[in-house]
Design a protein around this motif. Structure first.
Motif, PDB file in Angstrom:
ATOM      1  N   THR A   1      53.295  37.695  74.626  1.00 38.57           N
ATOM      2  CA  THR A   1      53.686  38.883  73.858  1.00 38.57           C
ATOM      3  C   THR A   1      54.754  39.684  74.587  1.00 38.57           C
ATOM      4  OG1 THR A   1      51.773  39.977  74.830  1.00 38.57           O
ATOM      5  CG2 THR A   1      51.570  39.270  72.529  1.00 38.57           C
ATOM      6  N   VAL A   2      55.600  40.313  73.804  1.00 37.75           N
ATOM      7  CA  VAL A   2      56.677  41.141  74.311  1.00 37.75           C
ATOM      8  C   VAL A   2      56.501  42.520  73.689  1.00 37.75           C
ATOM      9  CG1 VAL A   2      59.173  41.358  74.533  1.00 37.75           C
ATOM     10  CG2 VAL A   2      58.155  39.101  74.227  1.00 37.75           C
ATOM     11  N   THR A   3      56.550  43.556  74.512  1.00 38.64           N
ATOM     12  CA  THR A   3      56.444  44.899  73.920  1.00 38.64           C
ATOM     13  C   THR A   3      57.588  45.772  74.405  1.00 38.64           C
ATOM     14  OG1 THR A   3      55.162  45.886  75.719  1.00 38.64           O
ATOM     15  CG2 THR A   3      53.915  44.779  73.960  1.00 38.64           C
ATOM     16  N   PHE A   4      57.928  46.750  73.571  1.00 36.44           N
ATOM     17  CA  PHE A   4      58.906  47.761  73.945  1.00 36.44           C
ATOM     18  C   PHE A   4      58.350  49.101  73.467  1.00 36.44           C
ATOM     19  CE2 PHE A   4      62.726  50.259  72.556  1.00 36.44           C
ATOM     20  CZ  PHE A   4      63.175  50.566  73.826  1.00 36.44           C
ATOM     21  N   GLU A   5      58.227  50.036  74.386  1.00 39.07           N
ATOM     22  CA  GLU A   5      57.669  51.351  74.091  1.00 39.07           C
ATOM     23  C   GLU A   5      56.341  51.241  73.357  1.00 39.07           C
ATOM     24  OE1 GLU A   5      61.041  53.395  72.298  1.00 39.07           O
ATOM     25  OE2 GLU A   5      61.845  53.796  74.297  1.00 39.07           O
ATOM     26  N   GLY A   6      55.537  50.331  73.843  1.00 34.52           N
ATOM     27  CA  GLY A   6      54.170  50.228  73.343  1.00 34.52           C
ATOM     28  C   GLY A   6      54.002  49.391  72.092  1.00 34.52           C
ATOM     29  N   ARG A   7      55.128  49.014  71.451  1.00 39.03           N
ATOM     30  CA  ARG A   7      55.004  48.222  70.211  1.00 39.03           C
ATOM     31  C   ARG A   7      55.481  46.798  70.459  1.00 39.03           C
ATOM     32  NH1 ARG A   7      56.078  53.153  67.862  1.00 39.03           N
ATOM     33  NH2 ARG A   7      58.279  52.989  68.383  1.00 39.03           N
ATOM     34  N   PRO A   8      54.777  45.822  69.841  1.00 32.67           N
ATOM     35  CA  PRO A   8      55.232  44.441  70.016  1.00 32.67           C
ATOM     36  C   PRO A   8      56.582  44.217  69.344  1.00 32.67           C
ATOM     37  CG  PRO A   8      53.405  44.576  68.444  1.00 32.67           C
ATOM     38  CD  PRO A   8      53.563  45.932  69.037  1.00 32.67           C
ATOM     39  N   ILE A   9      57.389  43.387  69.964  1.00 31.89           N
ATOM     40  CA  ILE A   9      58.686  43.038  69.388  1.00 31.89           C
ATOM     41  C   ILE A   9      58.501  41.784  68.558  1.00 31.89           C
ATOM     42  CG2 ILE A   9      60.985  42.144  69.914  1.00 31.89           C
ATOM     43  CD1 ILE A   9      61.013  43.903  72.371  1.00 31.89           C
ATOM     44  N   ALA A  10      58.909  41.839  67.305  1.00 36.09           N
ATOM     45  CA  ALA A  10      58.724  40.661  66.458  1.00 36.09           C
ATOM     46  C   ALA A  10      59.966  40.376  65.635  1.00 36.09           C
ATOM     47  CB  ALA A  10      57.520  40.860  65.542  1.00 36.09           C
ATOM     48  N   GLY A  11      60.745  39.417  66.124  1.00 37.13           N
ATOM     49  CA  GLY A  11      61.835  38.872  65.317  1.00 37.13           C
ATOM     50  C   GLY A  11      62.959  39.830  64.974  1.00 37.13           C
ATOM     51  N   LYS A  12      63.049  40.966  65.667  1.00 33.67           N
ATOM     52  CA  LYS A  12      64.098  41.909  65.352  1.00 33.67           C
ATOM     53  C   LYS A  12      64.369  42.745  66.593  1.00 33.67           C
ATOM     54  CE  LYS A  12      65.177  45.129  61.677  1.00 33.67           C
ATOM     55  NZ  LYS A  12      64.573  46.238  60.963  1.00 33.67           N
ATOM     56  N   VAL A  13      65.621  43.121  66.807  1.00 34.81           N
ATOM     57  CA  VAL A  13      65.933  43.954  67.966  1.00 34.81           C
ATOM     58  C   VAL A  13      65.510  45.383  67.634  1.00 34.81           C
ATOM     59  CG1 VAL A  13      67.727  44.758  69.518  1.00 34.81           C
ATOM     60  CG2 VAL A  13      67.901  42.484  68.499  1.00 34.81           C
ATOM     61  N   PRO A  14      64.580  45.970  68.429  1.00 31.59           N
ATOM     62  CA  PRO A  14      64.147  47.321  68.094  1.00 31.59           C
ATOM     63  C   PRO A  14      65.216  48.366  68.401  1.00 31.59           C
ATOM     64  CG  PRO A  14      62.939  46.479  69.998  1.00 31.59           C
ATOM     65  CD  PRO A  14      63.900  45.420  69.602  1.00 31.59           C
ATOM     66  N   ASP A  15      65.123  49.472  67.710  1.00 27.49           N
ATOM     67  CA  ASP A  15      66.012  50.595  67.960  1.00 27.49           C
ATOM     68  C   ASP A  15      65.773  51.077  69.396  1.00 27.49           C
ATOM     69  OD1 ASP A  15      67.833  52.579  67.383  1.00 27.49           O
ATOM     70  OD2 ASP A  15      66.264  53.994  66.828  1.00 27.49           O
ATOM     71  N   GLY A  16      66.858  51.397  70.102  1.00 28.02           N
ATOM     72  CA  GLY A  16      66.690  51.916  71.461  1.00 28.02           C
ATOM     73  C   GLY A  16      66.997  50.893  72.542  1.00 28.02           C
ATOM     74  N   ILE A  17      67.287  49.643  72.132  1.00 29.58           N
ATOM     75  CA  ILE A  17      67.675  48.635  73.111  1.00 29.58           C
ATOM     76  C   ILE A  17      69.167  48.346  72.968  1.00 29.58           C
ATOM     77  CG2 ILE A  17      67.424  46.232  73.858  1.00 29.58           C
ATOM     78  CD1 ILE A  17      64.539  46.308  73.273  1.00 29.58           C
ATOM     79  N   GLY A  18      69.888  48.386  74.076  1.00 25.08           N
ATOM     80  CA  GLY A  18      71.303  48.031  74.071  1.00 25.08           C
ATOM     81  C   GLY A  18      71.499  46.789  74.919  1.00 25.08           C
TER      82      GLY A  18
END
Ligand SMILES: Nc1ncnc2c1ncn2[C@@H]1O[C@H](COP(=O)(O)OP(=O)(O)O)[C@@H](O)[C@H]1O
Ligand SMILES: [Mg+2]
Lengths: 252, 275
Positions: free
Chosen positions: B73-90
């Motif tokens: 599993t991969v998380t960013f700011e507590g939420r799992p990352i699933a198939g899409k680049v989350p807002d806040g990552i550059g």
């Protein structure tokens, strides 16, 4: 203008002057070639008289139509073929040899099918031009860097936004080269078809003047064709160079 | 001088992540990465070093959400990352990703315009980012007129204006000479201090990693795994002068101990263990 540019102009000017002198001095028979100054004079008079202006407009209209169809159709086909690698693989040899076959052999067939009208001429123009545009589109799409797709994902762009805002501009210089070729090829296809067999048009008028020994008219219209084709090509070439230079793409 | 004490909260994480590229048309599948565990603390500067082809780019793309992990599993700011680049990552990529049809200024403004940000705000942020990256004089130039290093700076500016909270840099200075790279390193440090973002920098240069980071993960040859994670203990206010610090040699030495054998493996030598 660059030094090379001046030399180029000088060469053309000298060639014209030599031809003029040869005609005036009788080195070249007046019944074969008339002096360039007389060609220009004949052209001006012909245009003012308006005698063949409808034929001229008809032909240039057909050229524009064929070029537009080829550019849009070639681009669309290029995009579709690019998206289907199997189809592309099977078509590649066809594209590679396309311009090795004299497409004009199909002109009589088209006349048989569509009759002696403008349609076979437009089709010949398109047939000559469209493949250049397809090849240029494939070439351009091949060169869209993979990393742009990743950039699109990071910006959370959809497929259409990615295609329009990133892939299309990335491929643009190659597409423009295709457009330039399509215009030149459409010119060749249309005029040559009219020359062979056509109910009307510039090619037909030149061919008639030739049969009637009307040298003044024949050379005047040939001059017109050369001028128009050169000016259009020079313009497209300049834009092409400008695009390529800005993008740092080396082009001769 | 305050010692860099990154916040203890986890900003992004990889847990037991592996990535296997499935075989295409008869080619065997490639096990590129993992299993790896990594917890990036909010505001820290983390570097990843490893031999070429060990899966560094794969790690970055999985963390960014550009690629799906095969397992884990991969998380960013507590939420799992699933198939899409989350807002806040550059992300700044290894390849030159500047848009050659746009001027430097328009390159930097691209993301803001897409997000429909107010033009006055765009102007302020872009001018600011370009000034920060030393590109003000080149705002009207096209990327083709710039050097490779400056083009990477254009890409950094384009990322910066979106004010990402996690910045991923994939060997951004790989193509530059060593001296320029040190100076670019200083710029990344300034950027890090100013934005307060969490940074993950991938590099193949040990000195670059040792000089810039709070922690450095040394990766094994493919499939990439972390063999050791070295904490540098540098103060937050640091720059390239640190390369003359006594501790610097110790850190690069330790990284090299880890990587020597792995680099040899990736060169095709077998069974040579690092001392
Ligand atoms: N799309 C892909 N398909 C198959 N194999 C890949 C793909 N991308 C990378 N690889 C392989 O995975 C391994 C790791 O690649 P990468 O993450 O790019 O390494 P690095 O960035 O450390 O040089 C390499 O052996 C590479 O050949
Ligand atoms: Mg890589």
């Amino acid at each position: 203008m660059s030094r090379v540019g001046w030399i180029r102009i000088a060469v053309i000017a000298i060639a014209i002057a030599l031809l003029e002198a040869s005609c005036r001095l009788g080195l070249i028979d007046h019944r074969v070639v008339i002096p360039p100054s007389e060609m220009a004079d004949a052209l001006v008079h012909l245009l003012i008289s308006g005698q063949d202006n409808d034929q001229i407009l008809r032909t240039f209209g057909i050229v524009v139509l064929a070029a537009v169809i080829s550019a849009i159709g070639g681009f669309a086909l290029g995009v579709i073929i690019h998206a289907l690698p199997r189809v592309r693989q099977s078509l590649d040899p066809f594209f590679a040899t396309y311009y090795a076959v004299p497409i004009f052999i199909f002109y009589p067939v088209m006349i048989v099918i569509f009759g002696l009208s403008a349609i076979p001429i437009v089709l010949m123009g398109v047939a000559t031009a469209i493949v250049a545009m397809i090849i240029a589109t494939l070439n351009g799409l091949d060169r869209v860097p993979q990393v742009l797709t990743k950039v699109a994902c990071v910006h959370r762009m959809g497929r259409i936004a990615t295609a329009l805002l990133l892939k299309l501009p990335a491929a643009a210089p190659h597409l423009f080269t295709g457009l330039k070729l399509a215009v030149s090829y459409a010119f060749i296809g249309v005029i040559a078809s009219e020359f062979i067999l056509a109910p009307a048009g510039l090619g037909r008028v030149i061919s008639d003047a030739y049969t009637d020994f009307d040298n003044r008219k024949m050379y005047a219209l040939m001059l017109l064709l050369i001028i128009v084709a050169t000016v259009v090509n020079m313009f497209l070439h300049a834009v092409d160079q400008h695009l390529a230079e800005r993008r740092g793409i080396g082009k001769a | 001088m305050s010692v860099a004490v990154p916040g203890e909260d986890i900003h992004a994480s990889l847990s037991d992540v592996t990535r296997v590229y499935p075989g295409v048309a008869g080619t065997p599948a490639v096990h590129a990465l993992g299993p790896v565990d990594l917890k990036l603390k909010r505001g820290e500067f983390f570097a990843v070093v490893g031999p070429s082809g060990c899966g560094k780019t794969t790690l970055l793309e999985v963390l960014a959400g550009l690629q799906q992990a095969t397992a884990g599993t991969v998380t960013f700011e507590g939420r799992p990352i699933a198939g899409k680049v989350p807002d806040g990552i550059g992300v700044v990529f290894q390849e030159d990703a500047s848009f050659p049809w746009l001027t430097v200024w328009d390159n930097a403004a691209f993301g803001l315009r897409r997000n429909g940000v107010d033009p006055a705000k765009i102007r302020r942020r872009v001018d600011d980012a370009l000034a920060f990256m030393g590109l003000t004089d080149f705002a009207r130039a096209y990327p083709a007129q710039l050097s490779g290093g400056m083009r990477q700076r254009v890409c950094i500016s384009r990322t910066l204006v979106l004010q990402p909270r996690l910045i991923l840099l994939d060997e951004p200075f790989g193509a530059l000479d060593a001296q320029t790279r040190l100076l670019m390193g200083d710029e990344v440090l300034r950027l890090w201090r100013r934005t307060g973002a969490t940074i993950l920098l991938i590099t193949h240069a040990l000195d670059e990693a040792a000089m810039l980071s709070d922690r450095i993960g040394a990766m094994s040859a493919r499939p990439g795994r972390f063999m050791e994670i070295v904490a540098t203990g540098w103060p937050r206010e640091r720059d390239s002068k640190i390369v003359s610090d006594a501790g610097f040699g110790e850190i690069t030495g330790r990284l090299w101990d880890n990587l020597r054998g792995e680099s040899m493996k990736s060169l095709g030598h077998s069974g040579v263990a690092a001392g």
